[in-house]
Design an enzyme around this catalytic site. Structure first.
Site: not given
Length: 613
Positions: A180, A333, A335, A337
């Protein structure tokens, strides 16, 4: 005599000699906690044979600090899976062994749950971090070796698209290789269940038990052979198209005249946000060039941490927006999400910009979604937040006659679980303060793409009405009261840091705080022990979830502090909440200054209290 002076030549050192050196290091406090036992296990157990040479080399060179950090405990699942710093050896870090254990343990548990009705499948995806593609291929091979079919996204893709793939292909589980918004040194596996949400009880604890039991890891055939045999199915293009369609199905008609600067912060976001916005008729979109290149080192963001919670990551994109006359900056960010954004403060001039906190974006999106769906709302409609999300979302929902489910621990997996418990057909929005937002049935995790689309719709609508996002937020303050929140992170690295975190949480539990920021402490709510204690020592049962979270209620209504150790990083997080009722508002700017002073004073008291531990 040092270990380097007495160490036998070669790597086939006698285990007794190695044991002696390890015990000497432990006696000197160079190794702490379970590090000696874990190192010896990696030296003696044949299942770790491929790592033995590297472990021996560390001992030979006296690299006790590195060994201690890598071995002092076994890395566990937190709120976001098994996440940590990458290092080639060790049980407390991310490497091929700990990644392999995670995949093998998940596969073992999934197979045990199989009722034999359909072929078992697992979805696998990865982000732009170092080693993510290699870790993802390893996970896929392990799953195939256990008899599962693997649906594989063979390019950098978002976490929400992985969640979508699990649901779309009716997979038994899913694996996303990402850390993340953590620093570049980190990586992780996020484990998903058949719902498309991350693991929750009883599955999370059961998988952890299986991971702990893993010894031999069957990596099966090569990745190429898995593809050729049809056991690994590459489905990126197909999934991309279906995912974009699913996200766009959550859109609303309205103006689309908006110039947007988008930063993926060196992550996967261009694969999700850009096609979604294009499909929703947002044609004036510029990807911020310095952040566009997928790069796990995150070279062009402050401190190399691509976190939209940090306003500094938007400095460059804001400057570009001012140069080209853009209306909105959005960023996701690595990834994709989580979502952050910035906008001009005023519609009359475009040079003074502000970024928004996760709580402020949550309030804006909550109001927009409920306003757009006003005609279809029922007494069963609901939104979901957590215990550390702004109460402004709940007050907005109240104004629409919508129920708020807000007694949840931190972690979007709890929001996903509550959606299915309450009835997904009545669900409107899920959100948490750390820039996570979810709308729709296509995923069971936060989704930066759908949040980017809805926020862009809102900004375009407001622009057509001569208003900015910031001015809309001010209007919501006037209607629902002024809400301001602040987050304090206290880093506590390594084994010593873990001991300090435990001691600090215990200190909050036993009390001792009489006031924070000049406000009297009224009571402490301890969600781990399930009890509420007032300042006179009276204890009452506390309803709610069980977890390591403490809430400190202050004398002023709506003012409180939450304290919890992070589930993904070595730090304690302090969440500060302030509130002024709408009938008490006279000047927003003055109120804002006063609440900022209050939060700064609370923060000073929290830091001082923490230093006593």
């Amino acid at each position: 005599m040092s270990s380097t002076q007495s160490f036998p030549s070669g790597v086939n050192a006698d285990l007794d000699t190695l044991r002696t050196l390890i015990h000497e290091a432990a006696s000197k406090q160079q190794l702490t906690h379970d590090a000696p036992q874990n190192i010896l296990e990696w030296l003696a157990d044949p299942c770790y044979a491929m790592y033995r040479e590297d472990v021996v080399a560390h001992i030979r060179d006296g690299r006790w600090a590195e060994l201690n950090e890598a071995f002092w405990k076994v890395l566990e699942f937190g709120t976001g899976g098994r996440r940590g710093r990458m290092y080639p050896i060790g049980c407390n870090v991310i490497n091929e062994r700990t990644i392999g254990e995670s995949a093998a343990g998940l596969a073992k548990y999934v197979c045990e749950q199989d009722q034999g009705t359909v072929p078992l499948a697992c979805a696998v995806a990865y982000d732009t971090r170092h080693n993510s593609p290699e870790f993802a291929q390893l996970c896929a091979r392990i799953m195939v070796a256990q008899g599962l079919i693997v649906y594989y996204l063979d390019d950098y893709r978002s976490t929400p698209e992985l969640s979508f793939l699990v649901r779309q292909k009716n997979c038994a589980c899913g694996i996303m290789v990402t850390a993340s918004h953590n620093p570049p040194s980190d990586n992780a596996v996020k484990a998903y269940w058949s719902t498309g949400g991350q693991l929750v009880p009883p599955h999370d604890h059961a998988v952890i038990e299986q991971v702990r039991k893993v010894k031999e890891i069957d990596e099966g055939k090569s990745f190429k052979e898995g593809v050729q045999s049809g056991q690994i199915i590459l489905c990126t293009a197909e999934t991309d198209a279906a995912f974009v369609s699913a996200v766009v199905s959550q859109s609303h008609p309205g103006p689309r005249e908006l110039k947007i600067i988008y930063t993926p912060l060196h992550g996967v976001g261009t694969s999700a946000v850009c096609p979604v916005l294009a499909a929703n008729q947002f044609t004036d979109l510029e990807v911020f060039a310095p952040h566009a290149n997928p790069d796990g080192a995150f070279p062009n963001v402050p401190d190399h941490v691509s976190n939209p919670e940090n306003p500094a990551v938007f400095n460059g994109p804001i400057q570009r927006a001012i140069e080209v006359g853009a209306d909105l900056v959005i960023g996701t960010d690595p990834d994709c999400d989580r979502l952050g954004c910035a906008s001009p403060r005023s519609s009359t001039q475009s040079t003074e910009w502000t970024s928004f906190s996760g709580n402020q974006i949550a309030a804006l999106l909550a109001d927009y979604v409920m306003e757009q769906r006003r005609g279809s709302l029922t007494d069963k409609s609901f939104v979901v937040t957590t215990l550390v999300t702004t109460e402004m979302v709940r007050r907005i929902a109240d104004s629409y006659g919508v129920r708020t489910e807000n007694d949840l621990l931190v972690g979007f997996k709890w929001i996903a679980e509550r959606i299915d418990q309450m009835g997904p057909e009545f669900y409107l929005l899920g959100t948490e303060e750390s820039h996570g937002y979810m709308v729709g049935q296509h995923v069971r995790d936060k989704d930066g793409a759908v949040a980017a689309m809805l926020l862009s719709e809102l900004a375009a609508k407001l622009k057509s009405e001569g208003q900015t996002l910031y001015e809309k937020l001010e209007a919501l303050f006037w209607q629902h009261g002024y809400h301001a929140e602040q987050l304090l992170n206290q880093q506590m690295e390594g084994a010593a840091g873990m001991d300090r975190m435990k001691a600090l949480m215990q200190q909050f539990r036993v009390g001792g705080l009489e006031s924070l920021g000049g406000l009297q402490v009224l009571r402490t709510r301890d969600y781990l022990q399930g009890q509420s204690r007032d300042t006179d020592g009276n204890v009452e049962p506390l309803e709610g979830p069980c977890g390591d979270l403490i809430m400190i209620d202050l004398a002023a209504t709506g003012n409180y502090v939450a304290v919890r150790p992070s589930g993904t990083e070595p730090k304690v997080k302090f969440y500060m909440f302030t509130y002024v009722a709408p009938e008490q508002l006279a000047d927003l700017e003055m109120t804002g200054d006063q609440m900022q002073q209050r939060m700064d004073a609370i923060q000073e008291d929290l830091i001082a209290f923490s230093r006593q531990v």
